[in-house]
Design a protein around this motif. Structure first.
Motif, PDB file in Angstrom:
ATOM      1  N   ARG A  12       5.998  -3.062 -17.714  1.00  0.00           N
ATOM      2  CA  ARG A  12       5.987  -2.025 -16.682  1.00  0.00           C
ATOM      3  C   ARG A  12       7.094  -2.324 -15.695  1.00  0.00           C
ATOM      4  NH1 ARG A  12      -0.423  -1.143 -15.662  1.00  0.00           N
ATOM      5  NH2 ARG A  12      -0.891  -0.383 -17.737  1.00  0.00           N
ATOM      6  N   LEU A  13       7.704  -1.265 -15.179  1.00  0.00           N
ATOM      7  CA  LEU A  13       8.829  -1.389 -14.255  1.00  0.00           C
ATOM      8  C   LEU A  13       8.304  -1.252 -12.826  1.00  0.00           C
ATOM      9  CD1 LEU A  13      11.273   0.899 -16.273  1.00  0.00           C
ATOM     10  CD2 LEU A  13      11.055  -1.589 -16.398  1.00  0.00           C
ATOM     11  N   HIS A  14       7.741  -2.320 -12.307  1.00  0.00           N
ATOM     12  CA  HIS A  14       7.069  -2.342 -11.011  1.00  0.00           C
ATOM     13  C   HIS A  14       8.043  -2.140  -9.849  1.00  0.00           C
ATOM     14  CE1 HIS A  14       3.584  -3.951 -13.105  1.00  0.00           C
ATOM     15  NE2 HIS A  14       4.442  -4.692 -13.778  1.00  0.00           N
ATOM     16  N   PHE A  15       7.556  -1.496  -8.781  1.00  0.00           N
ATOM     17  CA  PHE A  15       8.333  -1.421  -7.547  1.00  0.00           C
ATOM     18  C   PHE A  15       7.416  -1.580  -6.348  1.00  0.00           C
ATOM     19  CE2 PHE A  15       7.120   2.940  -8.264  1.00  0.00           C
ATOM     20  CZ  PHE A  15       7.069   3.571  -7.032  1.00  0.00           C
ATOM     21  N   PHE A  16       8.038  -1.905  -5.221  1.00  0.00           N
ATOM     22  CA  PHE A  16       7.315  -2.337  -4.029  1.00  0.00           C
ATOM     23  C   PHE A  16       7.783  -1.580  -2.788  1.00  0.00           C
ATOM     24  CE2 PHE A  16       7.613  -5.682  -7.095  1.00  0.00           C
ATOM     25  CZ  PHE A  16       6.401  -6.355  -7.057  1.00  0.00           C
ATOM     26  N   CYS A  17       6.904  -1.526  -1.784  1.00  0.00           N
ATOM     27  CA  CYS A  17       7.235  -1.015  -0.456  1.00  0.00           C
ATOM     28  C   CYS A  17       6.711  -2.032   0.541  1.00  0.00           C
ATOM     29  CB  CYS A  17       6.603   0.350  -0.220  1.00  0.00           C
ATOM     30  SG  CYS A  17       6.977   1.066   1.393  1.00  0.00           S
ATOM     31  N   GLN A  18       7.583  -2.584   1.326  1.00  0.00           N
ATOM     32  CA  GLN A  18       7.230  -3.554   2.356  1.00  0.00           C
ATOM     33  C   GLN A  18       6.380  -4.706   1.810  1.00  0.00           C
ATOM     34  OE1 GLN A  18       5.886  -0.681   5.442  1.00  0.00           O
ATOM     35  NE2 GLN A  18       7.577  -1.591   6.593  1.00  0.00           N
ATOM     36  N   GLY A  19       6.770  -5.219   0.652  1.00  0.00           N
ATOM     37  CA  GLY A  19       6.126  -6.404   0.114  1.00  0.00           C
ATOM     38  C   GLY A  19       4.869  -6.165  -0.690  1.00  0.00           C
ATOM     39  N   ILE A  20       4.458  -4.908  -0.854  1.00  0.00           N
ATOM     40  CA  ILE A  20       3.227  -4.605  -1.583  1.00  0.00           C
ATOM     41  C   ILE A  20       3.569  -3.666  -2.735  1.00  0.00           C
ATOM     42  CG2 ILE A  20       0.863  -3.759  -1.414  1.00  0.00           C
ATOM     43  CD1 ILE A  20       1.091  -4.153   1.639  1.00  0.00           C
ATOM     44  N   GLU A  21       3.018  -3.958  -3.907  1.00  0.00           N
ATOM     45  CA  GLU A  21       3.334  -3.151  -5.079  1.00  0.00           C
ATOM     46  C   GLU A  21       2.829  -1.717  -4.916  1.00  0.00           C
ATOM     47  OE1 GLU A  21       3.365  -3.533  -9.853  1.00  0.00           O
ATOM     48  OE2 GLU A  21       1.705  -4.455  -8.790  1.00  0.00           O
ATOM     49  N   VAL A  22       3.715  -0.758  -5.230  1.00  0.00           N
ATOM     50  CA  VAL A  22       3.396   0.669  -5.152  1.00  0.00           C
ATOM     51  C   VAL A  22       2.900   1.172  -6.501  1.00  0.00           C
ATOM     52  CG1 VAL A  22       4.375   2.973  -4.821  1.00  0.00           C
ATOM     53  CG2 VAL A  22       5.077   1.092  -3.322  1.00  0.00           C
ATOM     54  N   GLY A  23       3.616   0.824  -7.557  1.00  0.00           N
ATOM     55  CA  GLY A  23       3.305   1.321  -8.892  1.00  0.00           C
ATOM     56  C   GLY A  23       4.413   0.912  -9.842  1.00  0.00           C
ATOM     57  N   TYR A  24       4.621   1.716 -10.878  1.00  0.00           N
ATOM     58  CA  TYR A  24       5.678   1.410 -11.835  1.00  0.00           C
ATOM     59  C   TYR A  24       6.343   2.694 -12.313  1.00  0.00           C
ATOM     60  CZ  TYR A  24       2.019   2.415 -15.304  1.00  0.00           C
ATOM     61  OH  TYR A  24       1.019   3.006 -16.037  1.00  0.00           O
ATOM     62  N   PHE A  25       7.614   2.573 -12.678  1.00  0.00           N
ATOM     63  CA  PHE A  25       8.382   3.704 -13.187  1.00  0.00           C
ATOM     64  C   PHE A  25       8.047   3.922 -14.658  1.00  0.00           C
ATOM     65  CE2 PHE A  25      11.028   2.151  -9.661  1.00  0.00           C
ATOM     66  CZ  PHE A  25      11.023   3.300  -8.893  1.00  0.00           C
ATOM     67  N   ILE A  26       8.001   5.184 -15.050  1.00  0.00           N
ATOM     68  CA  ILE A  26       7.699   5.550 -16.430  1.00  0.00           C
ATOM     69  C   ILE A  26       9.031   5.856 -17.129  1.00  0.00           C
ATOM     70  CG2 ILE A  26       6.384   7.117 -17.912  1.00  0.00           C
ATOM     71  CD1 ILE A  26       4.577   7.651 -15.462  1.00  0.00           C
ATOM     72  N   HIS A  27       9.787   4.821 -17.371  1.00  0.00           N
ATOM     73  CA  HIS A  27      11.114   4.937 -17.984  1.00  0.00           C
ATOM     74  C   HIS A  27      11.367   3.691 -18.821  1.00  0.00           C
ATOM     75  CE1 HIS A  27      12.237   8.462 -15.584  1.00  0.00           C
ATOM     76  NE2 HIS A  27      11.519   7.886 -14.635  1.00  0.00           N
ATOM     77  N   GLU A  28      12.450   3.702 -19.555  1.00  0.00           N
ATOM     78  CA  GLU A  28      12.803   2.546 -20.376  1.00  0.00           C
ATOM     79  C   GLU A  28      13.480   1.441 -19.577  1.00  0.00           C
ATOM     80  OE1 GLU A  28      14.775   3.407 -24.036  1.00  0.00           O
ATOM     81  OE2 GLU A  28      13.483   5.128 -24.432  1.00  0.00           O
ATOM     82  N   SER A  29      14.082   1.795 -18.443  1.00  0.00           N
ATOM     83  CA  SER A  29      14.731   0.798 -17.593  1.00  0.00           C
ATOM     84  C   SER A  29      14.577   1.212 -16.136  1.00  0.00           C
ATOM     85  CB  SER A  29      16.211   0.646 -17.961  1.00  0.00           C
ATOM     86  OG  SER A  29      16.881   1.876 -17.795  1.00  0.00           O
ATOM     87  N   TYR A  30      14.815   0.245 -15.255  1.00  0.00           N
ATOM     88  CA  TYR A  30      14.707   0.536 -13.829  1.00  0.00           C
ATOM     89  C   TYR A  30      15.741   1.572 -13.402  1.00  0.00           C
ATOM     90  CZ  TYR A  30      11.506  -3.283 -12.707  1.00  0.00           C
ATOM     91  OH  TYR A  30      10.410  -4.095 -12.617  1.00  0.00           O
ATOM     92  N   PRO A  31      15.385   2.473 -12.474  1.00  0.00           N
ATOM     93  CA  PRO A  31      16.375   3.399 -11.930  1.00  0.00           C
ATOM     94  C   PRO A  31      17.510   2.635 -11.255  1.00  0.00           C
ATOM     95  CG  PRO A  31      14.148   4.050 -11.291  1.00  0.00           C
ATOM     96  CD  PRO A  31      14.050   2.692 -11.920  1.00  0.00           C
ATOM     97  N   ALA A  32      18.731   3.151 -11.391  1.00  0.00           N
ATOM     98  CA  ALA A  32      19.886   2.498 -10.779  1.00  0.00           C
ATOM     99  C   ALA A  32      20.812   3.502 -10.105  1.00  0.00           C
ATOM    100  CB  ALA A  32      20.656   1.707 -11.830  1.00  0.00           C
ATOM    101  N   SER A  33      20.486   4.787 -10.184  1.00  0.00           N
ATOM    102  CA  SER A  33      21.333   5.803  -9.564  1.00  0.00           C
ATOM    103  C   SER A  33      20.448   6.903  -8.986  1.00  0.00           C
ATOM    104  CB  SER A  33      22.309   6.381 -10.592  1.00  0.00           C
ATOM    105  OG  SER A  33      21.605   6.970 -11.659  1.00  0.00           O
ATOM    106  N   ASP A  34      21.028   7.661  -8.070  1.00  0.00           N
ATOM    107  CA  ASP A  34      20.296   8.732  -7.405  1.00  0.00           C
ATOM    108  C   ASP A  34      19.697   9.700  -8.426  1.00  0.00           C
ATOM    109  OD1 ASP A  34      21.399   7.460  -5.245  1.00  0.00           O
ATOM    110  OD2 ASP A  34      22.441   9.219  -4.451  1.00  0.00           O
TER     111      ASP A  34
END
Length: 119
Positions: A12-34
């Protein structure tokens, strides 16, 4: 931080807001562009923190640990549930107070995970 990542559900491609996990991206790789990205929220304090920041400021500072140093980005809500508009990607170390802690994770009550992360 590698202990934290090893204790999260795999693939799972986890992401955080202010040190606490928010969730994960439903993609093959982490987002890297707008762009607009789908995600699955962990219904817990991290997702709530992100939602509150978006309600107050229209956006929330977030990051993921898929790069070294971590990738920071700005998340904005979209019209669709389960989507975020991401922008302003940068690479930089995390402030000490934003580093995730095992007790903040949505499944922290699982004693086996806590033991694995600490051992």
């Amino acid at each position: 931080m590698s202990d934290i990542l090893s204790s999260l559900p795999p693939n799972r491609l986890h992401f955080f807001c202010q040190g606490i996990e928010v969730g994960y991206f439903i993609h093959e790789s982490y987002p890297a562009s707008d762009g607009v990205y789908e995600y699955m929220a962990y219904r817990g304090p991290g997702h709530m923190q992100m939602a509150l920041r978006c309600d107050e400021d229209g956006e929330a500072p977030c990051y993921h640990l898929g790069t070294d140093p971590p990738t920071h980005f700005v998340a904005r809500p979209t019209e669709e549930s389960g989507e975020l508009a991401l922008s302003d990607f940068t690479l930089s170390p995390l402030p000490e107070h934003f580093k995730p802690r095992i007790d903040d994770l949505p499944f922290a009550d699982d004693i086996e995970l806590k033991e694995a992360a600490s051992g």
